[in-house]
Structures are given as structure tokens and as C-alpha cells.
Design a protein around this motif. Structure first.
Motif, PDB file in Angstrom:
ATOM      1  N   SER A  16      -5.768 -28.296  16.144  1.00 33.45           N
ATOM      2  CA  SER A  16      -4.923 -29.110  15.283  1.00 33.45           C
ATOM      3  C   SER A  16      -4.248 -28.213  14.255  1.00 33.45           C
ATOM      4  O   SER A  16      -4.751 -27.143  13.911  1.00 33.45           O
ATOM      5  N   LYS A  17      -3.126 -28.675  13.731  1.00 31.02           N
ATOM      6  CA  LYS A  17      -2.458 -27.919  12.668  1.00 31.02           C
ATOM      7  C   LYS A  17      -3.281 -27.896  11.393  1.00 31.02           C
ATOM      8  O   LYS A  17      -3.058 -27.063  10.518  1.00 31.02           O
ATOM      9  N   ALA A  18      -4.268 -28.765  11.298  1.00 30.21           N
ATOM     10  CA  ALA A  18      -5.177 -28.760  10.146  1.00 30.21           C
ATOM     11  C   ALA A  18      -5.995 -27.474  10.094  1.00 30.21           C
ATOM     12  O   ALA A  18      -6.529 -27.114   9.045  1.00 30.21           O
ATOM     13  N   MET A  19      -6.075 -26.785  11.214  1.00 30.32           N
ATOM     14  CA  MET A  19      -6.826 -25.526  11.244  1.00 30.32           C
ATOM     15  C   MET A  19      -6.144 -24.446  10.404  1.00 30.32           C
ATOM     16  O   MET A  19      -6.748 -23.403  10.146  1.00 30.32           O
ATOM     17  N   ALA A  20      -4.951 -24.693   9.932  1.00 33.69           N
ATOM     18  CA  ALA A  20      -4.262 -23.740   9.066  1.00 33.69           C
ATOM     19  C   ALA A  20      -4.887 -23.682   7.673  1.00 33.69           C
ATOM     20  O   ALA A  20      -4.832 -22.646   7.009  1.00 33.69           O
ATOM     21  N   ALA A  68       2.021 -27.625   6.150  1.00 31.57           N
ATOM     22  CA  ALA A  68       3.044 -28.548   5.649  1.00 31.57           C
ATOM     23  C   ALA A  68       3.378 -29.596   6.702  1.00 31.57           C
ATOM     24  O   ALA A  68       3.521 -30.786   6.382  1.00 31.57           O
ATOM     25  N   SER A  69       3.471 -29.181   7.941  1.00 33.18           N
ATOM     26  CA  SER A  69       3.754 -30.110   9.036  1.00 33.18           C
ATOM     27  C   SER A  69       2.632 -31.137   9.177  1.00 33.18           C
ATOM     28  O   SER A  69       2.880 -32.331   9.360  1.00 33.18           O
ATOM     29  N   TRP A  70       1.395 -30.678   9.085  1.00 30.59           N
ATOM     30  CA  TRP A  70       0.250 -31.583   9.178  1.00 30.59           C
ATOM     31  C   TRP A  70       0.267 -32.587   8.037  1.00 30.59           C
ATOM     32  O   TRP A  70       0.012 -33.777   8.223  1.00 30.59           O
ATOM     33  N   LEU A  71       0.569 -32.110   6.820  1.00 24.98           N
ATOM     34  CA  LEU A  71       0.629 -33.009   5.661  1.00 24.98           C
ATOM     35  C   LEU A  71       1.736 -34.049   5.783  1.00 24.98           C
ATOM     36  O   LEU A  71       1.622 -35.158   5.256  1.00 24.98           O
TER      37      LEU A  71
END
Length: 78
Positions: A16-20, A68-71
Motif C-alpha cells: 500500500s502507499k501507506a508504506m511510505a 500525499a496520494s494515500w492521504l
């Protein structure tokens, strides 16, 4: 930083992009440490630190964009 990604990986059942977020947590302070360390190095150590700094900066560009995309709501699983 990867250890903190394991719960995200498990919860999302994939990448997931949350892994950033854990990467940002660890790599951003590392950038500051590297910049400070550059003042105290010479020779090949300086070259190594510059290369490490460049690679980490590029990585952080992707991490901040993913965060930022995940948010903004892009929560798809890769």
C-alpha cells in the motif's frame, strides 16, 4: 524502516502507499545526519555519503508523493 511496514503489509494484505510513512519517518532524519556528516569526511567517504544522500533524496521524493496520494484517498493495493 521495513519492520514498521510489516503491520501495514499484513493489514492491507499487500503493498500500500501507506508504506511510505515509515520510510519518511526514518529517511528524513537520515538526510539531516548525512548532510551533517559531509562536513567531517574526506576522500572516498565523502563520495559515498554524497551518493547515499542522492539515493535517499530520490527515494524520499517517491515516498512523499505516495504518502500525499494515500492521504488524498488513493488506497489501492499494488
Amino acid at each position: 524502516g521495513m519492520l514498521l511496514n510489516l503491520p501495514i503489509l499484513y493489514r492491507e494484505r499487500g503493498f500500500s502507499k501507506a508504506m511510505a510513512f515509515p520510510h519518511i519517518l526514518f529517511w528524513t532524519p537520515l538526510i539531516l545526519v548525512l548532510i551533517d556528516a559531509l562536513d567531517n569526511t574526506v576522500g572516498s567517504a565523502t563520495t559515498y555519503l554524497w551518493l547515499l544522500l542522492l539515493v535517499n533524496l530520490v527515494s524520499l521524493v517517491f515516498d512523499y508523493a505516495d504518502a500525499a496520494s494515500w492521504l488524498r484517498g488513493d488506497r489501492d493495493i499494488a
